[in-house]
Scaffold this active site. Structure first.
Site, PDB file in Angstrom:
ATOM      1  N   GLN A   1       0.619   3.565  -0.700  1.00  0.00           N
ATOM      2  CA  GLN A   1       0.095   2.861  -0.265  1.00  0.00           C
ATOM      3  C   GLN A   1      -0.235   2.623   1.314  1.00  0.00           C
ATOM      4  OE1 GLN A   1      -2.255   0.591  -2.111  1.00  0.00           O
ATOM      5  NE2 GLN A   1      -2.170  -0.882  -0.459  1.00  0.00           N
ATOM      6  N   GLU A   2       0.796   2.814   1.830  1.00  0.00           N
ATOM      7  CA  GLU A   2       0.590   2.732   3.585  1.00  0.00           C
ATOM      8  C   GLU A   2      -0.511   3.150   3.959  1.00  0.00           C
ATOM      9  OE1 GLU A   2       1.459   0.247   5.268  1.00  0.00           O
ATOM     10  OE2 GLU A   2       2.704  -1.023   4.163  1.00  0.00           O
ATOM     11  N   SER A   3      -0.221   5.104   3.906  1.00  0.00           N
ATOM     12  CA  SER A   3      -1.004   5.739   4.820  1.00  0.00           C
ATOM     13  C   SER A   3      -1.627   7.289   3.815  1.00  0.00           C
ATOM     14  CB  SER A   3      -0.329   6.386   5.176  1.00  0.00           C
ATOM     15  OG  SER A   3       0.835   7.102   5.086  1.00  0.00           O
TER      16      SER A   3
END
Length: 197
Positions: free
Chosen positions: A40-42
């Site tokens: 989700q983050e990167s």
């Protein structure tokens, strides 16, 4: 158009497994949670940088990363070191473990806090009675954080499948959200926070 929308090997890669497993064991975390957060983050781009300045696989802000690094006694003199995958996973895993401890091991609250900050999440807790987690998520005032929490928990289910774990119902991950976090837990969490320079 390339018919890869359902190709889980491409969309949900199994990268950095040694670092993820090592840090999951160290902090008593589910490997699927760490993988879902990285996704989700990167999207597994170790060189990712947000407009706000968050860096690396788990998109850590330099100030947060420095505080976590102090608590782990890891040197972090240069924020560009956050692009190192192993260091980023170590710091990000430690931080989500702190959020889980802060919020009574409720992964809904912990992931919301990872994205929006623990003090905001504390203000978003219901005042009088507990809410089912899915309903509470829909009350989060930040659109980004609402989507973040939903995505991470959906991705946990995908990564359980990718790792050959037993399938889970997403609702089974979602503890009800109560009006308060225990005062003892809050004091202990605040007392263990390293002091920023």
């Amino acid at each position: 158009r390339s018919n890869h929308r359902d190709d889980l090997n491409i969309r949900f890669p199994l990268l950095h497994q040694d670092s993820i497993k090592q840090n999951a064991e160290k902090h008593q975390l589910d490997t699927s949670l760490i993988m879902a957060m990285i996704r989700q983050e990167s999207a597994y781009n170790a060189n990712a940088r947000s407009p706000a300045g968050a860096r690396g696989l788990m998109q850590l802000m330099p100030g947060t990363a420095r505080n976590v690094a102090k608590s782990l006694r890891l040197p972090l003199k240069n924020s560009n070191k956050l692009y190192n995958a192993e260091l980023n996973i170590a710091l990000g895993s430690s931080y989500i473990a702190q959020m889980l401890n802060r919020f009574d091991h409720n992964s809904i609250l912990a992931t919301a806090a990872y994205n929006a900050g623990p003090h905001r999440v504390k203000h978003w807790l219901p005042e009088n009675s507990s809410l089912p987690a899915d309903i509470w998520v829909d009350t989060i005032p930040f659109t980004e954080t609402r989507g973040y929490v939903k995505n991470v928990h959906a991705y946990i289910a995908v990564y359980n499948y990718r790792q050959g774990k037993s399938p889970i119902v997403i609702s089974q991950q979602m503890k009800p959200v109560g009006p308060t976090v225990t005062a003892l837990n809050t004091k202990a969490w605040l007392a263990n926070l390293p002091v920023s320079n």
